[in-house]
Design a protein around this motif. Structure first.
Motif, PDB file in Angstrom:
ATOM      1  N   GLN A  88     -41.552 -20.165   0.367  1.00  0.00           N
ATOM      2  CA  GLN A  88     -41.750 -20.851   1.635  1.00  0.00           C
ATOM      3  C   GLN A  88     -40.594 -21.789   1.965  1.00  0.00           C
ATOM      4  O   GLN A  88     -40.144 -21.859   3.110  1.00  0.00           O
ATOM      5  N   LEU A  89     -40.109 -22.496   0.946  1.00  0.00           N
ATOM      6  CA  LEU A  89     -39.023 -23.438   1.201  1.00  0.00           C
ATOM      7  C   LEU A  89     -37.742 -22.718   1.615  1.00  0.00           C
ATOM      8  O   LEU A  89     -37.086 -23.103   2.594  1.00  0.00           O
ATOM      9  N   PHE A  90     -37.386 -21.648   0.905  1.00  0.00           N
ATOM     10  CA  PHE A  90     -36.202 -20.896   1.302  1.00  0.00           C
ATOM     11  C   PHE A  90     -36.403 -20.252   2.670  1.00  0.00           C
ATOM     12  O   PHE A  90     -35.473 -20.157   3.471  1.00  0.00           O
ATOM     13  N   ASN A  91     -37.633 -19.829   2.946  1.00  0.00           N
ATOM     14  CA  ASN A  91     -37.941 -19.262   4.249  1.00  0.00           C
ATOM     15  C   ASN A  91     -37.716 -20.300   5.355  1.00  0.00           C
ATOM     16  O   ASN A  91     -37.175 -19.993   6.417  1.00  0.00           O
ATOM     17  N   HIS A  92     -38.122 -21.541   5.086  1.00  0.00           N
ATOM     18  CA  HIS A  92     -37.921 -22.604   6.079  1.00  0.00           C
ATOM     19  C   HIS A  92     -36.441 -22.941   6.250  1.00  0.00           C
ATOM     20  O   HIS A  92     -35.972 -23.125   7.373  1.00  0.00           O
ATOM     21  N   PHE A  93     -35.700 -23.003   5.147  1.00  0.00           N
ATOM     22  CA  PHE A  93     -34.270 -23.319   5.262  1.00  0.00           C
ATOM     23  C   PHE A  93     -33.553 -22.266   6.112  1.00  0.00           C
ATOM     24  O   PHE A  93     -32.770 -22.592   7.001  1.00  0.00           O
ATOM     25  N   LEU A  94     -33.837 -20.993   5.820  1.00  0.00           N
ATOM     26  CA  LEU A  94     -33.196 -19.913   6.562  1.00  0.00           C
ATOM     27  C   LEU A  94     -33.655 -19.906   8.024  1.00  0.00           C
ATOM     28  O   LEU A  94     -32.861 -19.667   8.936  1.00  0.00           O
ATOM     29  N   GLY A  95     -34.967 -20.158   8.255  1.00  0.00           N
ATOM     30  CA  GLY A  95     -35.482 -20.188   9.617  1.00  0.00           C
ATOM     31  C   GLY A  95     -34.878 -21.306  10.432  1.00  0.00           C
ATOM     32  O   GLY A  95     -34.517 -21.113  11.608  1.00  0.00           O
ATOM     33  N   ILE A  96     -34.770 -22.500   9.842  1.00  0.00           N
ATOM     34  CA  ILE A  96     -34.155 -23.627  10.546  1.00  0.00           C
ATOM     35  C   ILE A  96     -32.692 -23.323  10.855  1.00  0.00           C
ATOM     36  O   ILE A  96     -32.199 -23.600  11.953  1.00  0.00           O
ATOM     37  N   GLY A  97     -32.004 -22.711   9.896  1.00  0.00           N
ATOM     38  CA  GLY A  97     -30.620 -22.326  10.134  1.00  0.00           C
ATOM     39  C   GLY A  97     -30.487 -21.299  11.243  1.00  0.00           C
ATOM     40  O   GLY A  97     -29.591 -21.393  12.094  1.00  0.00           O
ATOM     41  N   ALA A  98     -31.392 -20.300  11.254  1.00  0.00           N
ATOM     42  CA  ALA A  98     -31.351 -19.270  12.298  1.00  0.00           C
ATOM     43  C   ALA A  98     -31.596 -19.865  13.675  1.00  0.00           C
ATOM     44  O   ALA A  98     -30.897 -19.534  14.647  1.00  0.00           O
ATOM     45  N   GLN A  99     -32.597 -20.749  13.790  1.00  0.00           N
ATOM     46  CA  GLN A  99     -32.886 -21.377  15.078  1.00  0.00           C
ATOM     47  C   GLN A  99     -31.699 -22.207  15.559  1.00  0.00           C
ATOM     48  O   GLN A  99     -31.327 -22.162  16.740  1.00  0.00           O
ATOM     49  N   SER A 100     -31.100 -22.954  14.665  1.00  0.00           N
ATOM     50  CA  SER A 100     -29.956 -23.790  15.051  1.00  0.00           C
ATOM     51  C   SER A 100     -28.783 -22.933  15.520  1.00  0.00           C
ATOM     52  O   SER A 100     -28.112 -23.256  16.514  1.00  0.00           O
ATOM     53  N   LEU A 101     -28.537 -21.821  14.818  1.00  0.00           N
ATOM     54  CA  LEU A 101     -27.449 -20.922  15.226  1.00  0.00           C
ATOM     55  C   LEU A 101     -27.727 -20.255  16.567  1.00  0.00           C
ATOM     56  O   LEU A 101     -26.823 -20.082  17.388  1.00  0.00           O
ATOM     57  N   LEU A 102     -29.004 -19.886  16.807  1.00  0.00           N
ATOM     58  CA  LEU A 102     -29.371 -19.290  18.089  1.00  0.00           C
ATOM     59  C   LEU A 102     -29.108 -20.251  19.241  1.00  0.00           C
ATOM     60  O   LEU A 102     -28.547 -19.886  20.277  1.00  0.00           O
ATOM     61  N   ILE A 103     -29.530 -21.480  19.066  1.00  0.00           N
ATOM     62  CA  ILE A 103     -29.353 -22.488  20.110  1.00  0.00           C
ATOM     63  C   ILE A 103     -27.869 -22.729  20.366  1.00  0.00           C
ATOM     64  O   ILE A 103     -27.407 -22.740  21.513  1.00  0.00           O
TER      65      ILE A 103
END
Length: 429
Positions: free
Chosen positions: A95-110
């Motif tokens: 879950q933690l790695f999933n959150h790190f990658l998800g937060i990174g993906a959202q930031s890159l998308l924006i």
């Protein structure tokens, strides 16, 4: 000091909408689903509808565990109660790695969408995109340090902006189909002649759709800060995800009414390309508004991940420092570590791979939660459950699982549907 129960039904819905609706539906997922559906429009829309139903059922099951254990990071605490410390520790890190990658993906998308405004017709350079993504990430890390009430207020504004954008796209698409030119309808009239995808392509398409629902578990992770969790969590899931699923389907129909499938899969930002075609004179302003509404998706990921750190620290599986709260009742040490690790993901990763890994990780954890839910029901039938998923919902989960199994064995949708319907008829009899 403890986390405070300050989130009611309204702010709960706003947090759910803000965390779920993000760059997936506006930028990435429509492109990925069409690509892996072999440009087959009926298959693509069916996958969107089917995944919406699956995620609704999954959310109702999560509501049961969140109301049974109304604590922060309820899903982690539930897995620890169901499978023991070892499995819970493994799922914690997934879950933690999933959150790190998800937060990174959202930031890159924006960042990608914002920088694209200044590089019209040209590829976006990596350096300014990643620098802006880091600036967005750290800004919302500071916001999370101000406490959940401040985050909820900002997310409310963001949710209203996102709903306005999706409603604009959906209504415009419907109007174009009703009163538009014949070209708008021609894509749907010839859709049944398209090639059918194989099982592996359907699986990839499902992962792309699931990326658009990743944030739906936020309410479970902040269950310890929700007022009257039994009513608030259940009603928020039903109300919020019903709205999201309907808008996702209508938004995809609107995209297809304006753009061809080839134009969609060749676009870096589907919503911006759609706006450029429909409202070319104000495209720059609308694109900026879309980007502004997406910015707070990063904040939801930080909020959710920090509560997992907090709960794991209280249960002795992470250092105790991560459960320390500041004056705003925020686990600021956990927030800081999340920002640092997400920054590493932004610098070192590629967006397409982030999307796949996030969706795959979320799917694995959700599967374990469903198994744990059934296991705990069998082992502890008398455990107090303020809310319990009805037998109707559980039965539908089994029917839907049978459908996806049949789809993986055959690319012929009619055969899979007939087999599943036959199983349903036998069970009802």
């Amino acid at each position: 000091m403890q986390l405070l129960r300050v989130i009611g039904f309204f702010h709960g819905n706003m947090l759910l909408l803000s965390s779920t609706v993000g760059g997936g539906i506006l930028f990435v997922s429509p492109k990925g689903v069409l690509k892996y559906s072999s440009l087959n429009i009926p298959v693509s829309l069916s996958i969107w509808a089917g995944c919406g139903l699956l995620n609704m059922m999954n959310a109702l099951c999560l509501a049961e565990l969140a109301t049974t254990f109304p604590v922060s990071a309820a899903s982690y605490y539930f897995l620890k109660r169901s499978f023991g410390s070892s499995i819970a520790f493994l799922c914690l890190w997934i879950q933690l790695f999933n959150h790190f990658l998800g937060i990174g993906a959202q930031s890159l998308l924006i960042a990608s969408n914002l920088v694209q405004l200044f590089y019209s017709g040209c590829p976006v350079p990596e350096l300014p995109k990643k620098c802006l993504a880091l600036a967005v990430l750290w800004s919302f890390g500071i916001l999370n340090g101000r406490g959940i009430k401040t985050v909820a207020q900002v997310q409310t504004i963001s949710s209203l902006m996102k709903m306005a954008v999706l409603c604009l796209i959906s209504v415009t698409g419907i109007v174009l189909l009703v009163i538009g030119e014949k070209e708008n309808m021609s894509r749907f009239e010839n859709a049944l002649d398209a090639e059918l995808p194989d099982a592996s392509q359907i699986a990839d398409a499902i992962l792309q759709v699931n990326f658009s629902y990743v944030g739906a578990s936020l309410l479970v992770n902040i269950a310890g800060e929700i007022k009257s969790p039994t009513d608030t969590i259940t009603k928020s899931f039903i109300c919020g995800l019903s709205i999201v699923t309907l808008l996702y389907i209508l938004t995809n129909i609107s995209y297809l009414a304006v753009l061809t499938p080839l134009e969609i899969i060749s676009s870096d930002s589907v919503a911006v390309t759609w706006m450029d075609r429909v409202f070319p004179s104000v495209q720059w302003v609308i694109s900026l508004g879309i980007s502004a509404s997406m910015v707070t998706s990063t904040s939801s990921g930080i909020l959710s991940a920090s509560r997992i750190f907090y709960c794991a620290s209280q249960n002795g599986q992470l250092p105790v420092i991560y459960s320390m709260l500041n004056d705003h009742h925020s686990p600021v040490v956990a927030v800081t570590l999340i920002i640092i690790l997400s920054s590493i993901a932004i610098i070192a990763s590629d967006l397409i791979y982030l999307v796949k890994y996030v969706a795959l990780g979320a799917s694995c954890v959700n599967l374990l939660k469903m198994i744990g839910l059934l296991k705990l029901r069998y082992q502890k039938p008398d455990l107090p459950r303020p809310y319990k998923v009805s037998q109707y919902v559980n039965t539908n989960i089994e029917y839907t699982a049978c459908l996806w199994i049949n789809l993986s064995r055959s690319c012929r949708w009619s055969l899979a549907l007939n087999t599943t319907c036959s199983q349903i008829t036998k069970s009802d009899t």
